[in-house]
Design a protein around this motif. Sequence first.
Motif, mmCIF file in Angstrom:
data_model
loop_
_atom_site.group_PDB
_atom_site.id
_atom_site.type_symbol
_atom_site.label_atom_id
_atom_site.label_comp_id
_atom_site.label_asym_id
_atom_site.label_seq_id
_atom_site.Cartn_x
_atom_site.Cartn_y
_atom_site.Cartn_z
ATOM 1 N N GLN A 419 0.832 -1.207 0.000
ATOM 2 C CA GLN A 419 0.000 0.000 0.000
ATOM 3 C C GLN A 419 0.866 1.256 0.000
ATOM 4 O O GLN A 419 0.399 2.331 0.350
ATOM 5 N N ASP A 420 2.162 1.065 -0.271
ATOM 6 C CA ASP A 420 3.070 2.206 -0.450
ATOM 7 C C ASP A 420 3.239 3.052 0.814
ATOM 8 O O ASP A 420 3.260 4.278 0.749
ATOM 9 N N CYS A 421 3.361 2.393 1.949
ATOM 10 C CA CYS A 421 3.529 3.165 3.198
ATOM 11 C C CYS A 421 4.926 3.749 3.316
ATOM 12 O O CYS A 421 5.149 4.666 4.088
ATOM 13 N N SER A 425 7.555 -3.038 6.626
ATOM 14 C CA SER A 425 7.663 -4.013 7.713
ATOM 15 C C SER A 425 7.626 -5.444 7.202
ATOM 16 O O SER A 425 7.462 -6.362 7.996
ATOM 17 N N PRO A 434 1.501 -5.429 6.698
ATOM 18 C CA PRO A 434 0.530 -5.111 7.745
ATOM 19 C C PRO A 434 -0.470 -4.030 7.347
ATOM 20 O O PRO A 434 -1.435 -3.787 8.044
ATOM 21 N N ALA A 497 10.053 2.637 -0.492
ATOM 22 C CA ALA A 497 10.526 1.919 0.700
ATOM 23 C C ALA A 497 11.937 1.378 0.473
ATOM 24 O O ALA A 497 12.743 1.315 1.408
HETATM 25 S S1 SF4 Z 1 4.766 -2.570 4.854
HETATM 26 FE FE1 SF4 Z 1 5.979 -2.775 2.960
HETATM 27 S S2 SF4 Z 1 4.662 -3.907 1.568
HETATM 28 FE FE2 SF4 Z 1 3.338 -3.092 3.218
HETATM 29 S S3 SF4 Z 1 2.631 -1.080 2.477
HETATM 30 FE FE3 SF4 Z 1 4.466 -0.696 3.642
HETATM 31 S S4 SF4 Z 1 6.089 -0.692 2.057
HETATM 32 FE FE4 SF4 Z 1 4.326 -1.730 1.155
#
Ligand code: SF4
Length: 523
Positions: A419-421, A425, A434, A497
């Motif tokens: 989800q491009d956070c 993790s 997650p 990331a």
């Molecule tokens: S934890 Fe990793 S795979 Fe999940 S949204 Fe964040 S960057 Fe993407």
Amino acid sequence: MSTLREKLTEPGGFVIAAELVTSRGLLSQHTGRALHEIAHQLASDPRFDLLSITDNAGGNVMLSPETLARSLVEVGQEVSIHLACKDWNRNGIESRLWEIASDGFHNILALSGDYPVAGHEGVAAPVFDIDSVGLIKLLSDMNAGMLDSRAPGGRLDPTSFFIGCAVTNHKLHEREVMPQYFKLAKKVAAGAEWGFNQIGWNARKDDELLKWVGAAGVPVKLIANVYLLTRGVARVFHSGKVPGVVVSDELLAAAERYGADADKGRSFFVDVAAKQVAVARGLGFSGAYIGGHMPFETYDEILNRAAQIGDGWLDASRDLHYDRPGEFYLFGRDQETGLSDGRERAEYLESRRRRQTDLKVPARYRASRLMHETVFAQDAPLFPLGTRLYRRLEESPRSLQRAAHLVEQAAKVPMFGCQDCGDCSLPDIAYVCPEGPCAKNQRNGPCGGTRDGLCEVYDSECIWAQAYERLKAYGEERELVSGPVVIKDNALRGTSAWANTFLGRDHSSRQHGNPTESKETAK
Ligand code: SF4
């Protein structure tokens, strides 16, 4: 009156706590006044060491715990405030903690919280900016005197929170029970000193929890949950509508049988609660935590009945074995007492030796491990190359940076549902993301809400149950949450990331003490 900390550290001390669930509406309203009256009756009874006040329990919006707590502290009552992460982000929580500390409260029960189920004009948006472990770290940092971000080099005055936590040990599967134990250890390592377990009516499981804590050397004072059922509440719990709380078929049948009596089962339910108190003391818990909706007289009755049971607690424990078919136990059953024998079961040890899993371990996990060990781990052979590459990309035109980000997403979205956070993790959770599949964004272990392995909110397997199984296939499941506390940096959302890993900007780099390179600010 002794503080909770003093009480819990007294040799042989046994704390009696009562849980108060606040009402909806003003404290001056009928329900608020009734709760206030019970609270003050309990406060005037010297047997009650602690009144513990919930924070929007069950995800419903209720009066804040501090409102009730203030009047109790004025009469010298020791209270604990439940603080959940579902309705507040880390800044809101920190601000609230300054207020709580300034008001003279010290005992905090740190929780992730139940998923919101209601709200004004629709269901409220869940927050879960940090989880219970992140909250415990925040509390610990505040106790140590946090760096003052607005005054370089300065520190804020330390608080003196006595940090509590919860553990949900009444679970069905190995992939739920063991992660709960490991997460408890992580909470304690992060600063929790006391806690209590989730509601359950299984003395062997409670005994096992205590024995595991002892064997693992986890320095925590545990208070046993005691709950006064009614027939109606037993039905609700049995239906699985309250996250983490289980009433077995057998207990429901008993509740139905006794509930049909003239007293609606009251004497049976009081007797069960009294046995729970007596058994908690006998097993060696540091106290009993009594919950349920009842008038003051019923609390009194439960405690008097528990005192009568006294040394007969072992016999009483034989009536508290409401488990479920196939329920997982780490330790064996003591043939004489029916409690835990404190020795890891042969079947469990054999399944570990054979690295036997209940869920299938996907091939992409095995490939992801290899990739991590080769490229993304801080000590991976290709990590320096990745760092050089992304340093050059940082100096390249934005279009090139965006292209690299797209390549990353093209790989991670189909494989992990990324989800491009930006603060990844995946390596912390055996390559389960997650962000999407975890309704509460739990980055430090499972919440207590799983329903026989499934997520509390979605009908999918809990991400931590999946991670446990994947790690077990490699004999590494005991390392499930052994790393440092993970707290996501929201500034990284929408950024690469991979860049953040190679350039030392994500949480894993901070944990390794790597210097942070310049921030990528735009998508
Ligand atoms: S934890 Fe990793 S795979 Fe999940 S949204 Fe964040 S960057 Fe993407």
